[in-house]
Design a protein around this motif. Structure first.
Motif, mmCIF file in Angstrom:
data_model
loop_
_atom_site.group_PDB
_atom_site.id
_atom_site.type_symbol
_atom_site.label_atom_id
_atom_site.label_comp_id
_atom_site.label_asym_id
_atom_site.label_seq_id
_atom_site.Cartn_x
_atom_site.Cartn_y
_atom_site.Cartn_z
ATOM 1 N N THR A 43 30.815 -5.983 22.337
ATOM 2 C CA THR A 43 30.006 -4.782 22.505
ATOM 3 C C THR A 43 29.096 -4.933 23.720
ATOM 4 N N ASN A 44 28.626 -3.793 24.237
ATOM 5 C CA ASN A 44 27.613 -3.850 25.300
ATOM 6 C C ASN A 44 26.227 -3.917 24.660
ATOM 7 N N ARG A 45 25.197 -3.850 25.466
ATOM 8 C CA ARG A 45 23.843 -4.031 24.970
ATOM 9 C C ARG A 45 23.413 -2.913 24.025
ATOM 10 N N TYR A 46 24.109 -1.789 24.084
ATOM 11 C CA TYR A 46 23.769 -0.658 23.225
ATOM 12 C C TYR A 46 24.598 -0.633 21.937
ATOM 13 N N GLY A 47 25.455 -1.646 21.753
ATOM 14 C CA GLY A 47 26.264 -1.724 20.550
ATOM 15 C C GLY A 47 27.584 -0.996 20.639
ATOM 16 N N LYS A 48 27.902 -0.413 21.800
ATOM 17 C CA LYS A 48 29.169 0.294 21.969
ATOM 18 C C LYS A 48 30.297 -0.718 22.154
ATOM 19 N N ILE A 49 31.399 -0.507 21.448
ATOM 20 C CA ILE A 49 32.549 -1.407 21.555
ATOM 21 C C ILE A 49 33.202 -1.222 22.926
ATOM 22 N N ILE A 50 33.328 -2.332 23.674
ATOM 23 C CA ILE A 50 33.933 -2.259 25.006
ATOM 24 C C ILE A 50 35.253 -3.020 25.090
ATOM 25 N N GLU A 51 35.542 -3.839 24.072
ATOM 26 C CA GLU A 51 36.810 -4.582 24.127
ATOM 27 C C GLU A 51 37.202 -5.025 22.722
ATOM 28 N N LEU B 239 33.133 4.530 19.928
ATOM 29 C CA LEU B 239 32.249 4.400 18.780
ATOM 30 C C LEU B 239 31.418 3.139 18.907
ATOM 31 N N LEU B 240 30.349 3.105 18.164
ATOM 32 C CA LEU B 240 29.492 1.933 18.105
ATOM 33 C C LEU B 240 30.015 0.983 17.035
ATOM 34 N N GLU B 241 29.690 -0.287 17.188
ATOM 35 C CA GLU B 241 30.081 -1.263 16.168
ATOM 36 C C GLU B 241 29.522 -0.851 14.809
ATOM 37 N N ARG B 242 28.336 -0.271 14.814
ATOM 38 C CA ARG B 242 27.683 0.166 13.576
ATOM 39 C C ARG B 242 28.539 1.204 12.839
ATOM 40 N N ASP B 243 29.309 1.986 13.587
ATOM 41 C CA ASP B 243 30.117 3.044 12.976
ATOM 42 C C ASP B 243 31.272 2.506 12.142
ATOM 43 N N LEU B 244 31.612 1.236 12.304
ATOM 44 C CA LEU B 244 32.684 0.638 11.513
ATOM 45 C C LEU B 244 32.244 0.343 10.084
ATOM 46 N N HIS B 245 30.935 0.290 9.854
ATOM 47 C CA HIS B 245 30.410 -0.084 8.541
ATOM 48 C C HIS B 245 30.436 1.091 7.572
ATOM 49 N N THR C 164 27.601 -13.383 17.599
ATOM 50 C CA THR C 164 26.724 -14.106 18.517
ATOM 51 C C THR C 164 26.280 -13.160 19.624
ATOM 52 N N ILE C 165 25.161 -13.499 20.249
ATOM 53 C CA ILE C 165 24.635 -12.689 21.345
ATOM 54 C C ILE C 165 25.298 -13.097 22.653
ATOM 55 N N ARG D 240 26.940 -8.171 22.244
ATOM 56 C CA ARG D 240 27.282 -9.088 21.161
ATOM 57 C C ARG D 240 28.797 -9.318 21.117
ATOM 58 N N ARG D 241 29.149 -10.472 20.536
ATOM 59 C CA ARG D 241 30.555 -10.821 20.352
ATOM 60 C C ARG D 241 30.759 -11.122 18.871
#
Length: 402
Positions: free
Chosen positions: A156-164, A183-189, A230-231, A242-243
């Protein structure tokens, strides 16, 4: 202490070459040198292990700029220093073309300094190349692991958006590899509060390992997962994102739940059974003991578990072909052996039993189950029924007489 130095000198004047060698010695070098003055000899002496090349700008039918270009064409990273008498402008042109430095012959005292500086710059270049190669190797290894990992990996990038996403993540969540999910990583929850708790844990500790979460794929399928995050930080320590490594444990949880249900059903049945039920491992040591077995033999569960079955049946176990050398029941066919054996309770009193013995093969090994019925107790029950029936018959006869 002198520094060994392998030197190739392109110079038509032997006297000038010796002056260069003298200056190198004064600067603390121990030169192993060769002088050449033709293109043929120059090419013949180009060597990967040379430390430095000192070249006059003009020699008969040859010049320093041509010598520099030949060195570059051979792909050799050897410091090339122009030593000239009166062609300073041309020497500067050589530096622009890749020469390490130039020295004027009537200021030859600067030669040692120029060589030392050129050697230092070469060392820096080599170190840079080494570091760049290490980085390339690590990056190649990272992407190999990234692509081949069976666990999902999300960047994810610094804003939590999935980039890869790696291939495993794309398969798990239902996205194509060439599709960047908007989507954001948060949206997967499935549980926003759980997502917030995970984020707080990462912020607090810098990482989190095997954090239980329920995630949802593109199709809506929900998955029980363990998340390790991890950050990601830049070289300057700046937060980049984050990764995450995600493992789908839905099937494992389903199997664990099924196992718990099966265990509960077994214990429910075994706990209320009238017959003694005993489990033993492949060495014949007791691993389970139901309440009926405690009533039949007089041993509490903690007294019986771990003891050998011979405590219950003595030598008759060997005679029945079930001793240490003969646990040979056919586990694949599910064969059950029926035996009538004399058992002994905790007090040492013998009593007859009917024993059904079955074997089961699992991934953890083989175990045996025994269902034991006290024939003496059955006989007593049968006799009690007969006596009751006789008494009832006598009562009916007396009533008729009356």
């Amino acid at each position: 202490m002198t520094t060994a130095l392998r030197v190739l000198i392109l110079e038509d004047s032997a006297e000038d070459a010796e002056l260069m060698v003298l200056e190198l010695k004064r600067a603390g070098f121990d030169p192993d040198w060769t002088r050449v003055d033709t293109k043929k000899d120059y090419l013949a002496n180009l060597d990967l292990y040379l430390d430095v090349i000192l070249s006059d700008f003009v020699v008969p039918e040859f010049d320093g700029l041509t010598a520099l270009k030949l060195l570059q064409e051979h792909g050799l990273d050897i410091p090339f220093i122009v030593v000239t008498g009166s062609f300073e402008e041309l020497a500067i042109a050589c530096v622009r073309q890749g020469a390490a430095d130039y020295v004027i012959k009537d200021r030859l005292g600067r030669l040692g300094e120029a060589v030392a500086q050129a050697l230092g710059e070469k060392q820096l270049r080599e170190e840079k190349k080494r570091i760049e190669q290490v980085m390339r190797d690590r990056e190649a290894l990272y992407y190999t692991l990234f692509d081949e990992s069976r666990d999902a990996i999300i960047i994810t990038n610094r804003y939590g958006k999935i980039i890869e996403l790696n291939p495993a993540a794309a398969e798990m969540f239902g996205y194509d590899l060439d599709e960047t999910p908007e989507l954001l990583e948060r949206d997967l929850h499935t549980d926003p509060d759980k997502a917030d708790a995970l984020l707080e844990e990462i912020k607090k500790n810098g990482s989190v390992q095997d954090f239980p979460v329920v995630l949802r794929g593109k199709s809506g399928r929900e998955m029980d997962c363990l998340a390790t995050w991890t950050i990601r930080a830049g070289a300057d320590g700046a937060f980049l994102g984050r990764r995450g490594i995600i493992r789908d444990v839905s099937e494992r949880k389903r199997l664990e739940s099924a196992l718990q249900e099966s265990e509960a059903r077994f214990r429910s049945v075994a706990g209320y059974a009238f017959d003694a039920i005993v489990l033993a491992d492949d060495k014949g040591q007791i691993s389970y003991w139901n309440p009926a077995a405690s009533r039949m033999f007089g041993y509490a569960p903690d007294e019986s578990v771990g003891k050998p079955l011979t405590v219950l049946f003595g030598d008759e176990l060997d005679a029945a072909g079930l001793g240490s050398a003969a646990w040979q029941l056919d586990s694949e066919s599910g064969q059950v052996s029926h035996q009538q054996l004399t058992a002994r309770n905790k007090s040492g009193e013998p009593f007859p039993t009917s024993v059904a013995i079955a074997t089961t093969q699992t991934a953890g090994g083989r175990f045996f189950s025994l269902i034991i019925r006290d024939l003496e107790e059955g006989e007593r029950a049968r006799q009690a029924v007969e006596i009751r029936e006789r008494l009832e018959g006598l009562g009916e006869g007396n009533q008729q007489d009356v």
